[in-house]
Design a protein around this motif. Structure first.
Motif, mmCIF file in Angstrom:
data_model
loop_
_atom_site.group_PDB
_atom_site.id
_atom_site.type_symbol
_atom_site.label_atom_id
_atom_site.label_comp_id
_atom_site.label_asym_id
_atom_site.label_seq_id
_atom_site.Cartn_x
_atom_site.Cartn_y
_atom_site.Cartn_z
ATOM 1 N N LEU A 167 1.225 -1.051 0.237
ATOM 2 C CA LEU A 167 -0.203 -0.049 0.251
ATOM 3 C C LEU A 167 0.441 1.292 0.273
ATOM 4 O O LEU A 167 -0.024 2.501 -0.391
ATOM 5 N N ARG A 168 2.254 1.047 0.887
ATOM 6 C CA ARG A 168 2.758 2.519 0.735
ATOM 7 C C ARG A 168 3.517 2.472 -0.581
ATOM 8 O O ARG A 168 3.761 3.741 -0.890
ATOM 9 N N LYS A 169 3.987 1.441 -1.122
ATOM 10 C CA LYS A 169 4.865 1.759 -2.358
ATOM 11 C C LYS A 169 3.868 2.563 -3.301
ATOM 12 O O LYS A 169 3.767 3.272 -4.403
ATOM 13 N N LYS A 170 2.028 1.571 -3.710
ATOM 14 C CA LYS A 170 1.458 1.876 -4.686
ATOM 15 C C LYS A 170 1.361 3.353 -4.369
ATOM 16 O O LYS A 170 0.990 4.445 -4.922
ATOM 17 N N ALA A 171 0.678 3.817 -3.020
ATOM 18 C CA ALA A 171 0.646 5.226 -3.009
ATOM 19 C C ALA A 171 1.713 6.072 -3.133
ATOM 20 O O ALA A 171 1.219 7.538 -3.093
ATOM 21 N N GLU A 172 2.742 5.777 -3.600
ATOM 22 C CA GLU A 172 4.003 6.522 -3.134
ATOM 23 C C GLU A 172 4.201 8.051 -2.679
ATOM 24 O O GLU A 172 4.262 8.967 -2.579
ATOM 25 N N ILE A 173 4.601 7.464 -0.992
ATOM 26 C CA ILE A 173 4.079 8.293 -0.202
ATOM 27 C C ILE A 173 5.677 8.871 0.335
ATOM 28 O O ILE A 173 6.549 7.272 0.044
ATOM 29 N N LYS A 174 5.814 9.976 -0.099
ATOM 30 C CA LYS A 174 6.700 10.713 0.984
ATOM 31 C C LYS A 174 6.491 10.488 1.989
ATOM 32 O O LYS A 174 6.017 11.458 2.684
ATOM 33 N N ASP A 175 8.193 10.121 2.652
ATOM 34 C CA ASP A 175 8.023 10.573 4.543
ATOM 35 C C ASP A 175 8.476 11.929 4.728
ATOM 36 O O ASP A 175 9.980 12.051 4.513
ATOM 37 N N LEU A 176 7.456 13.260 5.075
ATOM 38 C CA LEU A 176 8.853 14.760 5.388
ATOM 39 C C LEU A 176 8.453 14.244 6.863
ATOM 40 O O LEU A 176 8.690 15.786 7.417
ATOM 41 N N ARG A 177 8.450 13.857 8.171
ATOM 42 C CA ARG A 177 8.477 13.575 8.534
ATOM 43 C C ARG A 177 9.256 14.703 9.543
ATOM 44 O O ARG A 177 9.912 15.333 10.508
ATOM 45 N N TYR A 178 10.598 14.564 9.098
ATOM 46 C CA TYR A 178 12.240 15.330 9.561
ATOM 47 C C TYR A 178 11.374 16.224 9.322
ATOM 48 O O TYR A 178 12.182 17.155 10.237
ATOM 49 N N LYS A 179 11.139 17.222 9.088
ATOM 50 C CA LYS A 179 10.554 18.651 8.834
ATOM 51 C C LYS A 179 9.876 18.581 10.432
ATOM 52 O O LYS A 179 9.565 20.012 10.453
ATOM 53 N N TYR A 180 9.248 18.113 10.808
ATOM 54 C CA TYR A 180 8.304 18.475 12.156
ATOM 55 C C TYR A 180 9.024 17.474 13.129
ATOM 56 O O TYR A 180 8.779 18.312 13.925
ATOM 57 N N PHE A 181 10.085 17.478 13.124
ATOM 58 C CA PHE A 181 10.623 16.970 14.789
ATOM 59 C C PHE A 181 11.851 16.823 14.415
ATOM 60 O O PHE A 181 12.864 17.120 14.087
#
Length: 181
Positions: A167-181
């Motif tokens: 599901l993650r690969k199909k949705a092409e999710i980019k993890d940008l959590r580093y910008k908030y923590f």
């Protein structure tokens, strides 16, 4: 700080406070998305080529040593090495004592007949020849139902993890959590 759009090569951070220490960082290089340049991967390529050349030299030494060796001790003496005794190995344990995780060696270990040399194996970290001295008969499990339940539970967990990964690969999710923590 490092992933902020304002950070450029050569930029030095302010003092960052962590629970056990303080850090001042410097951005040395910014790598863009996509294929790396040859300079970016040169150290990795050089290491791989150096390792391959060493393996070729060791393989030739083993070929020469195998010609007049009848036992593992004779082979070890011919190649100026020491034999490594592995007390026992099972299918369920893919970490070999003294060798580590090397599936080529593990496959050769279980595919080599008793008191015979294996073919020369160019492994992940070294060059090997396997000599099997004993084959232990596996013990029959006390309770097949517990074993079957454990296998089913492991399969369920791996299926759940596989579905989430798909599901993650199909949705092409980019993890940008580093910008908030």
């Amino acid at each position: 700080w490092l992933y902020d759009d304002a950070t450029k090569e050569g930029t030095v951070s302010d003092i960052m406070s962590f629970p056990t220490n303080y850090v001042i960082a410097k951005c040395v290089k910014i790598k863009k998305d996509g294929l790396p340049t040859i300079e970016d991967i040169r150290p990795t390529l050089e290491l791989a080529v150096r390792t391959q050349k060493k393996a070729e030299i060791l393989k030739a030494r083993f070929e020469k040593g195998l010609k007049n060796a009848k036992t593992m001790e004779e082979l070890a003496k011919n190649v100026e090495s020491l034999p490594l005794l592995i007390p026992s190995q099972t299918f369920s344990n893919d970490n070999i004592p003294g060798v580590g995780y090397d599936l080529k060696v593990l496959g050769a270990l279980f595919g080599t007949p008793l008191n015979k040399f294996s073919p020369i194996i160019v492994g992940e970290n070294a060059v090997y020849v396997v000599w099997v001295t004993n084959i232990n008969k596996p013990q029959e499990p006390a309770n097949y139902n517990d074993l079957q339940k454990a296998g089913t539970d492991m399969l369920k967990q791996s299926v759940d993890a596989g579905v989430m990964d798909a599901l993650r690969k199909k949705a092409e999710i980019k993890d940008l959590r580093y910008k908030y923590f």
